[in-house]
Design a protein around this motif. Structure first.
Motif, PDB file in Angstrom:
ATOM      1  N   UNK A  17       7.727 -13.161   6.415  1.00  0.00           N
ATOM      2  CA  UNK A  17       6.885 -13.862   7.237  1.00  0.00           C
ATOM      3  C   UNK A  17       7.369 -13.583   8.864  1.00  0.00           C
ATOM      4  N   UNK A  18       8.382 -14.165   9.019  1.00  0.00           N
ATOM      5  CA  UNK A  18       8.836 -14.221  10.541  1.00  0.00           C
ATOM      6  C   UNK A  18       8.896 -12.811  11.171  1.00  0.00           C
ATOM      7  N   UNK A  19       9.688 -11.769  10.723  1.00  0.00           N
ATOM      8  CA  UNK A  19       9.458 -10.459  11.094  1.00  0.00           C
ATOM      9  C   UNK A  19       8.302  -9.973  11.151  1.00  0.00           C
ATOM     10  N   UNK A  22       1.054   0.813   5.154  1.00  0.00           N
ATOM     11  CA  UNK A  22       2.506   1.123   4.618  1.00  0.00           C
ATOM     12  C   UNK A  22       3.194   0.144   3.894  1.00  0.00           C
ATOM     13  N   UNK A  23       3.053  -1.231   4.521  1.00  0.00           N
ATOM     14  CA  UNK A  23       3.853  -2.331   3.952  1.00  0.00           C
ATOM     15  C   UNK A  23       3.315  -2.734   2.702  1.00  0.00           C
ATOM     16  N   UNK A  24       1.865  -2.612   2.471  1.00  0.00           N
ATOM     17  CA  UNK A  24       1.387  -3.106   1.384  1.00  0.00           C
ATOM     18  C   UNK A  24       1.876  -1.748   0.157  1.00  0.00           C
ATOM     19  N   UNK A  25       1.991  -0.546   0.616  1.00  0.00           N
ATOM     20  CA  UNK A  25       2.168   0.393  -0.441  1.00  0.00           C
ATOM     21  C   UNK A  25       3.816   0.040  -0.711  1.00  0.00           C
ATOM     22  N   UNK A  67       9.537  -4.373  -1.885  1.00  0.00           N
ATOM     23  CA  UNK A  67       9.638  -5.528  -0.862  1.00  0.00           C
ATOM     24  C   UNK A  67      10.788  -5.655   0.060  1.00  0.00           C
ATOM     25  N   UNK A  68      11.900  -5.640  -0.559  1.00  0.00           N
ATOM     26  CA  UNK A  68      13.002  -5.876   0.265  1.00  0.00           C
ATOM     27  C   UNK A  68      13.206  -4.791   1.484  1.00  0.00           C
ATOM     28  N   UNK A  69      12.464  -3.686   1.556  1.00  0.00           N
ATOM     29  CA  UNK A  69      12.700  -2.749   2.631  1.00  0.00           C
ATOM     30  C   UNK A  69      11.531  -3.124   3.556  1.00  0.00           C
ATOM     31  N   UNK A  70      10.951  -4.181   3.578  1.00  0.00           N
ATOM     32  CA  UNK A  70       9.819  -4.617   4.872  1.00  0.00           C
ATOM     33  C   UNK A  70      10.647  -4.992   6.102  1.00  0.00           C
ATOM     34  N   UNK A  71      11.898  -5.622   6.051  1.00  0.00           N
ATOM     35  CA  UNK A  71      12.551  -5.694   7.082  1.00  0.00           C
ATOM     36  C   UNK A  71      12.969  -4.671   7.904  1.00  0.00           C
ATOM     37  N   UNK A  72      13.172  -3.581   7.203  1.00  0.00           N
ATOM     38  CA  UNK A  72      13.536  -2.140   7.733  1.00  0.00           C
ATOM     39  C   UNK A  72      12.284  -1.506   8.079  1.00  0.00           C
ATOM     40  N   UNK A  73      11.204  -1.654   7.504  1.00  0.00           N
ATOM     41  CA  UNK A  73      10.031  -1.068   8.067  1.00  0.00           C
ATOM     42  C   UNK A  73       9.644  -1.643   9.515  1.00  0.00           C
ATOM     43  N   UNK A 100       9.217   0.878  12.772  1.00  0.00           N
ATOM     44  CA  UNK A 100       7.812   0.770  13.488  1.00  0.00           C
ATOM     45  C   UNK A 100       8.159   0.416  14.835  1.00  0.00           C
ATOM     46  N   UNK A 101       9.099  -0.654  15.178  1.00  0.00           N
ATOM     47  CA  UNK A 101       9.663  -0.903  16.631  1.00  0.00           C
ATOM     48  C   UNK A 101      10.202   0.280  17.213  1.00  0.00           C
TER      49      UNK A 101
END
Length: 424
Positions: free
Chosen positions: A177-179, A208-211, A218-224, A228-229
């Motif tokens: 949630x926080x990132x 893309x996050x939903x995909x 899900x563990x790749x969301x932080x890397x995503x 994007x940054x």
């Protein structure tokens, strides 16, 4: 004796916020039936105050359909006004019985609380004119600050229920949630870009996050978020947004049609801020004539669309060219209210779409009002925001109608979102 306190996050605009009472151009009670909790209902029913007792007998009604402790009864308004309001627009309950006698609704409004990542958060509702001014007329933008406050008054009565707990996630994305929130706020407040472009970039990210979540990644969301940054910094995200192509004409036609008078107004004979806004918008866009009669020209092909685009170019865009932070603040505040990006739905993109939808509809009303007045100023903007928020944001049926229209016609995509918010 040690006073109990709570540490919480709140927007800086809530610092020292208070009701301005009779100095307000409107009042909290207009047009609403105030819900009353069970404890306060019993207090009112047993009141012996000679002024309030007959008013309670007339206006206090039990909720027999689906009562809860928080929604146990209502104070029915008469002619749009709470019967407890004095001619000076002050609450007679508070005047005669003290602030402690207010029901939960009247104590906390215009604030709402949530428990987010283990922290208590409070945010304000822009359906209050004074809070709208404090929140939106801020060139520096909206930020959260941590404060320590006694557990008393408003803080004691708030329900911190809209919870997101990364340690015990209800949705897979809750863990990050926080990132996810930090990146979303960065996009909302990235003023090097126009607001529609920021929303487009966030739409691409959310889809893309939903995909990733759907594929069990899900563990790749932080890397995503990190990716994007970087794309935001090096211009790669701008290039991806420029590849989004969709003709806005068809969607704008459908939204203008769906905003038809018969669907959302409760009689132009009424007098409140929203009906005034609606009347101005429809005269400005040509749906109605100057004497509020149906305009025969409105049935001609593309008449409304042409008027809408001309009003955007000639009257709306000149005001917001140097003041887009007003709309940015509106979106950021709504994002805090809804605990975006992880609530209310499991899909991040759907959460973004339902967040952007009221903003997009507010723009339509602002464009019509700008055409009516030949331009906008801050006072008209604030009046439009709080009127719209009271009638549309607090009653979700019309927003759901427009969301269904988008989904039914295949516009529930990043391209559809861009078509909804992109300037002409």
């Amino acid at each position: 004796m040690i006073k109990k306190t709570v540490r919480l996050l709140q927007p800086t605009y809530l610092r020292d916020f208070h009701c301005i009472g009779p100095d307000c151009e409107d009042h909290c009670c207009w047009g609403w039936q105030v819900t009353v909790d069970r404890k306060t209902y019993n207090l009112y029913r047993n009141s012996r105050d000679p002024v309030l007792k007959p008013r309670f007998a007339q206006a206090l009604k039990r909720n027999h359909r689906d009562p809860t402790d928080d929604n146990y009864a209502v104070l029915e308004n008469h002619g749009g006004v709470c019967p407890m309001l004095t001619v000076e627009k002050l609450c007679s309950i508070q005047l005669r019985l003290s602030e402690k006698a207010l029901c939960h609704t009247c104590t906390v409004y215009p604030r709402a609380g949530a428990l987010v990542a283990g922290r208590h958060e409070i945010v304000g509702a822009v359906s209050c004119p004074e809070l709208a001014r404090r929140a939106l007329l801020r060139p520096e933008g909206i930020q959260l600050e941590e404060v320590e406050t006694p557990i008393a008054g408003v803080a004691a009565r708030l329900k911190f229920t809209r919870s997101v707990n990364p340690d015990s996630p209800e949705q897979p994305s809750d863990r990050f949630f926080q990132p996810l929130r930090d990146f979303s706020l960065r996009m909302f407040q990235h003023r090097a870009w126009p607001l529609w472009r920021r929303l487009a970039g966030l739409a691409l990210f959310c889809r893309l996050a939903d995909q990733r979540v759907a594929q069990g990644q899900t563990d790749s969301l932080s890397g995503l978020v990190d990716t994007f940054n970087t794309l935001l910094d090096d211009g790669g995200l701008a290039a991806q947004i420029d590849r989004i192509q969709l003709d806005t004409t068809a969607l704008q036609r459908q939204v203008l049609d769906a905003l038809g008078v018969e669907r959302i107004y409760q009689g132009l004979q009424q007098r409140d801020a929203f009906v005034d806004l609606l009347r101005e918008a429809w005269i400005g866009l040509g749906v109605l004539t100057a004497d509020t009669q149906p305009n025969p020209q409105a049935a001609e092909p593309d008449f409304l669309l042409d008027r809408f685009r001309a009003a955007t170019r000639d009257h709306y865009q000149p005001f917001f060219a140097e003041r887009e932070y007003l709309l940015e603040n509106y979106l950021v505040n709504l994002a805090f209210q809804r605990v975006f990006p992880c609530r209310p739905h499991g899909s991040l993109f759907k959460n973004l779409l339902t967040l952007v939808l009221p903003y997009a509809l507010l723009r339509y009303f602002l464009i019509g009002s700008a055409a009516y007045h030949g331009g906008l100023d801050e006072a008209r903007f604030i009046r439009a925001v709080y009127a719209f928020s009271r009638r549309i944001e607090h009653h979700s049926s019309f927003l759901k109608h427009i969301l269904d229209l988008l989904e039914r016609n295949g516009y529930d995509t990043p391209a559809g979102l861009v078509a909804l918010v992109k300037e002409v």
